[in-house]
Design an enzyme around this catalytic site. Structure first.
Site, mmCIF file in Angstrom:
data_model
loop_
_atom_site.group_PDB
_atom_site.id
_atom_site.type_symbol
_atom_site.label_atom_id
_atom_site.label_comp_id
_atom_site.label_asym_id
_atom_site.label_seq_id
_atom_site.Cartn_x
_atom_site.Cartn_y
_atom_site.Cartn_z
ATOM 1 N N LYS A 68 -52.871 64.466 92.702
ATOM 2 C CA LYS A 68 -53.259 65.755 93.294
ATOM 3 C C LYS A 68 -52.248 66.872 93.013
ATOM 4 C CE LYS A 68 -56.066 63.636 96.880
ATOM 5 N NZ LYS A 68 -56.391 63.522 98.300
ATOM 6 N N ASN A 89 -57.702 68.473 94.798
ATOM 7 C CA ASN A 89 -58.514 67.261 94.638
ATOM 8 C C ASN A 89 -59.799 67.542 93.857
ATOM 9 O OD1 ASN A 89 -60.077 68.599 96.522
ATOM 10 N ND2 ASN A 89 -60.554 66.747 97.684
ATOM 11 N N ALA A 131 -45.807 63.075 106.630
ATOM 12 C CA ALA A 131 -45.477 64.412 106.113
ATOM 13 C C ALA A 131 -45.575 64.446 104.586
ATOM 14 C CB ALA A 131 -44.072 64.808 106.574
ATOM 15 N N GLY A 132 -46.427 63.604 104.025
ATOM 16 C CA GLY A 132 -46.625 63.583 102.568
ATOM 17 C C GLY A 132 -47.796 64.472 102.172
ATOM 18 N N GLY A 133 -48.355 64.197 101.006
ATOM 19 C CA GLY A 133 -49.439 65.019 100.467
ATOM 20 C C GLY A 133 -50.669 65.040 101.357
ATOM 21 N N GLY A 240 -61.325 57.294 107.859
ATOM 22 C CA GLY A 240 -61.574 58.479 107.048
ATOM 23 C C GLY A 240 -62.793 58.419 106.139
HETATM 24 P P1 ATR Z 1 -49.618 60.768 100.591
HETATM 25 O O1 ATR Z 1 -49.768 61.704 99.435
HETATM 26 O O2 ATR Z 1 -50.694 59.728 100.700
HETATM 27 O O3 ATR Z 1 -49.379 61.478 101.878
HETATM 28 P P2 ATR Z 1 -46.810 60.277 100.204
HETATM 29 O O4 ATR Z 1 -46.568 61.690 99.824
HETATM 30 O O5 ATR Z 1 -46.131 59.174 99.456
HETATM 31 O O6 ATR Z 1 -48.344 59.898 100.203
HETATM 32 O O7 ATR Z 1 -46.431 60.144 101.751
HETATM 33 C C1 ATR Z 1 -46.584 58.959 102.434
HETATM 34 C C2 ATR Z 1 -46.342 59.224 103.924
HETATM 35 O O8 ATR Z 1 -46.552 58.006 104.643
HETATM 36 C C3 ATR Z 1 -44.928 59.662 104.230
HETATM 37 O O9 ATR Z 1 -44.961 60.537 105.327
HETATM 38 C C4 ATR Z 1 -44.253 58.328 104.595
HETATM 39 O O10 ATR Z 1 -43.119 58.456 105.394
HETATM 40 P P3 ATR Z 1 -41.660 58.766 104.700
HETATM 41 O O11 ATR Z 1 -41.696 60.203 104.309
HETATM 42 O O12 ATR Z 1 -40.681 58.473 105.755
HETATM 43 O O13 ATR Z 1 -41.573 57.831 103.526
HETATM 44 C C5 ATR Z 1 -45.365 57.683 105.373
HETATM 45 N N1 ATR Z 1 -45.312 56.223 105.482
HETATM 46 C C6 ATR Z 1 -45.595 55.298 104.539
HETATM 47 N N2 ATR Z 1 -45.478 54.042 105.040
HETATM 48 C C7 ATR Z 1 -45.105 54.190 106.350
HETATM 49 C C8 ATR Z 1 -44.852 53.261 107.408
HETATM 50 N N3 ATR Z 1 -44.944 51.937 107.229
HETATM 51 N N4 ATR Z 1 -44.525 53.767 108.613
HETATM 52 C C9 ATR Z 1 -44.438 55.102 108.807
HETATM 53 N N5 ATR Z 1 -44.665 56.026 107.850
HETATM 54 C C10 ATR Z 1 -45.003 55.570 106.641
#
Ligand code: ATR
Length: 275
Positions: A68, A89, A131-133, A240
Site C-alpha cells: 500500500k 489500496n 499504529a501501523g498502516g 473485518g
Molecule cells: P499494518 O500495515 O498491517 O498495520 P504494520 O505497519 O507492520 O502492519 O503494523 C503492525 C502493527 O501491529 C503495529 O502497530 C505492531 O506493533 P509495533 O509497532 O509495536 O510492532 C502491531 N502488532 C503486531 N503484532 C502485535 C502483537 N502481538 N501485539 C501487539 N501489537 C502487535
C-alpha cells in the site's frame, strides 16, 4: 480483440484473497463486463508489475499487504484520504492516462460499522489498537464522525506518538502500560496480531458496557481479538469481512461508476465461511 476490462489485486501472500470473488459478484450483480484476478506481487517487483499491468491495458488495481505504501508512491495523483493515510489500496487509470491513487479502507470500515452494524460513532470514546498502516488508513474517516475522543495505543509507544505528531495531535497516543483511561465504547484492532493468532496485551475493563469490538482482520474462524471481545461481553464483536466488502464496493464504484449492493455479498460470504 477481447474488450473485457481487466482489474486485479496485487499482494503477497495473495492466494487466500477474497477480492476476486467479491468483485466478480459485484460485476454479476451490476451486469458489468470485467475480469478481476489475484496476482502474487512482492514489494521487490511491484513497480515493474504495475507498469506492465497498465501498459497491457489494465484499468484498475487493488493493492494489499505489503504494497500500500508503494502504491501511494506510484500514483500520479492522490485523493485527500489517500494523502492522509499515506497508503493506497486502489489505483484507477484515468481517461488522460494518469493513475489516481485512493484509499477506500477507512470509509469501508466506517460504512460497515455505522450502516451494516448500526454502531453510533458520534460522541463515542474510540480506541485504535496498533499504529501501523492499517491504523493510519482509518484515523481521518473516524475523526470525521465527531467522536468524543480517539486514542491510539501501540506496543511500541513511540510509534503511536509519531503517528499523533503526524496527525497534528488530533488524537491521544500511548503504550499499553499507559492505558488508564475511562472504558471505550468502540475498540478497533488494527494490529497484525490476528494474523498469527495473537492478542495484543489489552487490560481488563477496557470496554464500556454495551461496547463494540471490531477486528480489521478477518478469518474463517473468529480471530483472537473477536474472541476477546466476546469474553468482555461486547454487544457486538465483529471481524473485518464487512470492511473488506465495503472497501471493495468503493473501489468498484470508482472504476465502474456504479455502486454495488454490499449486503447480499457480505451475507453470501458469511454463509460460505460458516460451512
Ligand atoms: P499494518 O500495515 O498491517 O498495520 P504494520 O505497519 O507492520 O502492519 O503494523 C503492525 C502493527 O501491529 C503495529 O502497530 C505492531 O506493533 P509495533 O509497532 O509495536 O510492532 C502491531 N502488532 C503486531 N503484532 C502485535 C502483537 N502481538 N501485539 C501487539 N501489537 C502487535
Amino acid at each position: 480483440m477481447n474488450s473485457t476490462d481487466r482489474y486485479a489485486v496485487f499482494g503477497s501472500p495473495i492466494n487466500h484473497s477474497k477480492s476476486p470473488r467479491i468483485h466478480r459478484l459485484f460485476a454479476e450483480q451490476t451486469s458489468q463486463d470485467l475480469n478481476y484476478v489475484a496476482q502474487e506481487v512482492t514489494a521487490e517487483i511491484f513497480v515493474s508489475a504495475v507498469s506492465e499491468f497498465f501498459a497491457q491495458g489494465g484499468k484498475g488495481l487493488n493493492c494489499t499487504v505489503p504494497l500500500k505504501e508503494l502504491a501511494y508512491q506510484f500514483a500520479d495523483k492522490k485523493t485527500d484520504r489517500a494523502e492522509s493515510a499515506k497508503a493506497v489500496n486502489t489505483l484507477v487509470l484515468l481517461a488522460n492516462g494518469t493513475i489516481l491513487g485512493d484509499n477506500t479502507d477507512g470509509v469501508g470500515l466506517v460504512t460497515d460499522l455505522m450502516v451494516n452494524h448500526n454502531v453510533e460513532l458520534k460522541n463515542k470514546r474510540v480506541l485504535i489498537v496498533g499504529a501501523g498502516g492499517a491504523a493510519r488508513g482509518i484515523i481521518d474517516p473516524l475523526l470525521d464522525q465527531q467522536l468524543d475522543c480517539l486514542v491510539v495505543v501501540n506496543r511500541t509507544a513511540d510509534k503511536a506518538l509519531q503517528l499523533a505528531i503526524e496527525f497534528n495531535h488530533s488524537f491521544e497516543s500511548c503504550g499499553f502500560n499507559e492505558l488508564h483511561h475511562q472504558p471505550f465504547d468502540v475498540i478497533l484492532n488494527a494490529t497484525s496480531a490476528s494474523l498469527s493468532n495473537e492478542l495484543p496485551p489489552l487490560p481488563e475493563n477496557l470496554l464500556a458496557e454495551n461496547g463494540v469490538c471490531y477486528d480489521l482482520a478477518y478469518g474463517n474462524e473468529p480471530t483472537a481479538f473477536v474472541r476477546w471481545g466476546e469474553l468482555q461481553n461486547a454487544s457486538q464483536s465483529l471481524d473485518g469481512l464487512g470492511m473488506l466488502v465495503e472497501q471493495a464496493a468503493e473501489a468498484f464504484a470508482l472504476w465502474r461508476g456504479v455502486r454495488p449492493d454490499t449486503k447480499t455479498v457480505i451475507d453470501l460470504l458469511n454463509v460460505e465461511r460458516s460451512v
